[in-house]
Scaffold this motif. Structure first.
Motif, short mmCIF file in Angstrom:
data_model
loop_
_atom_site.label_atom_id
_atom_site.label_comp_id
_atom_site.label_asym_id
_atom_site.label_seq_id
_atom_site.Cartn_x
_atom_site.Cartn_y
_atom_site.Cartn_z
N THR A 126 -22.36 -4.28 22.79
CA THR A 126 -23.66 -3.72 23.16
C THR A 126 -23.55 -2.47 24.03
O THR A 126 -24.56 -1.86 24.37
CB THR A 126 -24.53 -4.77 23.88
OG1 THR A 126 -23.82 -5.27 25.02
CG2 THR A 126 -24.86 -5.93 22.94
N ASP A 222 -28.62 -4.72 28.36
CA ASP A 222 -28.14 -5.93 27.69
C ASP A 222 -26.68 -6.22 28.00
O ASP A 222 -26.30 -7.37 28.23
CB ASP A 222 -28.34 -5.80 26.18
CG ASP A 222 -29.79 -5.88 25.76
OD1 ASP A 222 -30.62 -6.34 26.58
OD2 ASP A 222 -30.10 -5.49 24.62
N ARG A 225 -26.26 -7.96 31.37
CA ARG A 225 -26.71 -9.35 31.40
C ARG A 225 -25.79 -10.23 30.56
O ARG A 225 -25.49 -11.37 30.93
CB ARG A 225 -28.15 -9.45 30.91
CG ARG A 225 -29.15 -8.72 31.82
CD ARG A 225 -30.58 -9.20 31.59
NE ARG A 225 -30.97 -9.10 30.20
CZ ARG A 225 -31.47 -8.01 29.63
NH1 ARG A 225 -31.60 -6.90 30.35
NH2 ARG A 225 -31.83 -8.01 28.37
N ASN A 226 -25.31 -9.70 29.43
CA ASN A 226 -24.38 -10.46 28.59
C ASN A 226 -23.09 -10.77 29.34
O ASN A 226 -22.54 -11.88 29.25
CB ASN A 226 -24.06 -9.69 27.31
CG ASN A 226 -25.26 -9.55 26.39
OD1 ASN A 226 -26.27 -10.21 26.58
ND2 ASN A 226 -25.15 -8.70 25.39
#
Length: 265
Positions: A126, A222, A225-226
């Motif tokens: 990402t 993202d 957070r991933n």
């Protein structure tokens, strides 16, 4: 100004506020007591803890003994733990989260709980991985005393918008960032390849068995957070929480209640 002396003789300056069980705050890259979120966060936590926050070596009023090694920064934190009474809870932000984990994985660690916020990491597709030669290039820039270029490279790598960097270069903030630019390679060494775009090594921090809260911000990208969810999965005794509306910029009023709830029990 209170100080402690680390194992290699380096003087580490710190501040202490509040009352209650001891809590140590560990700053991220380029932050120190007079520049960054620690002072406001310490004040917000002072009603529940005796809060210690300090200038990591090479920053603010702390010394800097060469040559650098991650173990030396762990020893700095250990010296502060001794000053705080020998058993503590720790909050680590950004690269400070990695340093807190490195200290907690020691067999003789006196950290009984951890709260971590947004360890810098790229662990999936990402986001593009950090350049493989990032540490080498940063070392070269610092060796050539190209501090502004080193700060700019680091900020670009971690996703700071170009327009924001351009504006910062016109403000007094840039002078403060340049002052601590020589410590950027230290943070990259503490992180140890977390930006490689690969899953976190399953065995790096498996010896950190103390209760740990891994946090991220609801407005963070993202990939961040991933990576925090993955960190919580690889730690043996961790839980993950997203703070709604937050980014990588630590806001005391959003963090203090969560930290108090988790570390104060």
């Amino acid at each position: 100004m209170p100080t402690v002396t680390s194992a290699d003789g380096t003087t580490i300056a710190y501040s202490r506020v509040g009352s209650g069980p001891p809590l140590i705050l560990v700053d991220g890259a380029m932050c120190y007591r007079a520049f960054g979120p620690a002072a406001k966060l310490a004040d917000a936590l002072a009603g529940s803890f005796t809060v210690y926050f300090y200038d990591r070596r090479g920053r603010g009023e702390s010394g800097d003994t060469k040559a650098y090694a991650v173990e030396r920064e762990v020893e700095d934190l250990e010296a502060l733990i001794s000053a705080a009474g020998g058993e503590v809870v720790v909050y680590g932000c950004s690269s400070g989260a990695a340093l807190a984990l490195e200290a907690a994985k020691r067999p003789d660690s006196r950290i009984r709980k951890l709260a971590l916020y947004e360890l810098p990491a790229v662990t999936d597709s990402t986001h593009q991985p950090w350049p493989v030669d990032l540490l080498e290039r940063t070392d070269q820039l610092i060796a050539a005393d190209r501090r502004s270029d080193a700060v700019q490279l680091f900020m670009k790598t971690v996703g700071a918008p170009g327009f924001m960097v351009a504006i910062m270069k016109l403000t007094p903030v840039w002078k403060k960032l340049k002052a601590v630019a020589p410590t950027i390679p230290n943070d990259l060494r503490v992180l140890g390849g977390t930006g490689a775009g690969k899953p976190l090594p399953a065995d790096r921090w498996t010896s950190v068995t103390v209760p740990t809260l891994v946090m991220d911000g609801g407005k963070s990208p993202d990939y961040m957070r991933n990576s925090q969810r993955q960190l919580a999965e690889v730690l043996p005794n961790a839980e993950h929480r997203t703070l709604p509306g937050q980014t990588h910029m630590v806001k005391a009023d959003a963090h203090a209640p969560v930290i108090t709830e988790f570390l104060g029990t």
